[in-house]
Design an enzyme around this catalytic site. Structure first.
Site: not given
Length: 167
Positions: A70, A132
């Site tokens: 969220h 990465a």
């Protein structure tokens, strides 16, 4: 909840109040929480978690094991590599009842590499790339490749991700 031409695997758990755009595929063990909005022609790969009220644009690829919490907003055509992690609490404490969401945004065309960590409160610019394993603690400018822990700019890149200028 879902529009026509949406594929939702039998093991996925998609809230009836989530919105899933046409052409999107929701794969094995994915959870999409209430009021999340997933755009058109996206791929949510195995074991992805989309928290409540998250916004994901069109034509995004969210790879295996990614959790989008969220407060995170993802633009169109964003790639999020396997096991990348977003956070949403700048000062996490299990005992703090007054904690607040710290928003994060990922602009259209950006790519986030496998196992990268995106600390909340930052913005990743258009067509930027996060290497990465990087830990992103500051805003990433558009068309910039960042890498490391903490992530630092190493090159300017073009729309396709090719290096055009070393920094």
């Amino acid at each position: 909840m879902a529009e026509q031409d949406v594929f939702i695997h039998a093991t996925a758990d998609v809230s009836p109040s989530a919105t899933i755009g046409a052409g999107t595929k929701v794969w094995i063990n994915v959870q999409v929480r209430e009021k999340a909005a997933i755009g058109r022609n996206c791929i949510l790969s195995k074991d992805v978690y989309i928290d409540h009220a998250v916004r994901i644009g069109d034509r995004c690829k969210i790879q295996n094991g990614v959790s989008v919490y969220h407060g995170v907003t993802i633009g169109d055509e964003v790639f999020v590599g396997p096991n990348a992690t977003f956070t949403n609490d700048r000062v996490p404490r299990a005992f703090n009842p007054d904690w607040a969401i710290t928003p994060t945004s990922v602009a259209s065309g950006a790519s986030i590499g496998a196992n990268a960590t995106i600390v909340c409160g930052i913005s990743i610019g258009e067509y930027a790339m996060v290497a990465a394993g990087s830990v992103v603690t500051r805003d990433v400018p558009p068309y910039t490749l960042v890498m490391g822990n903490p992530a630092r700019p190493v090159a300017r890149i073009d729309r396709m991700g090719n290096r055009v200028e070393e920094l």
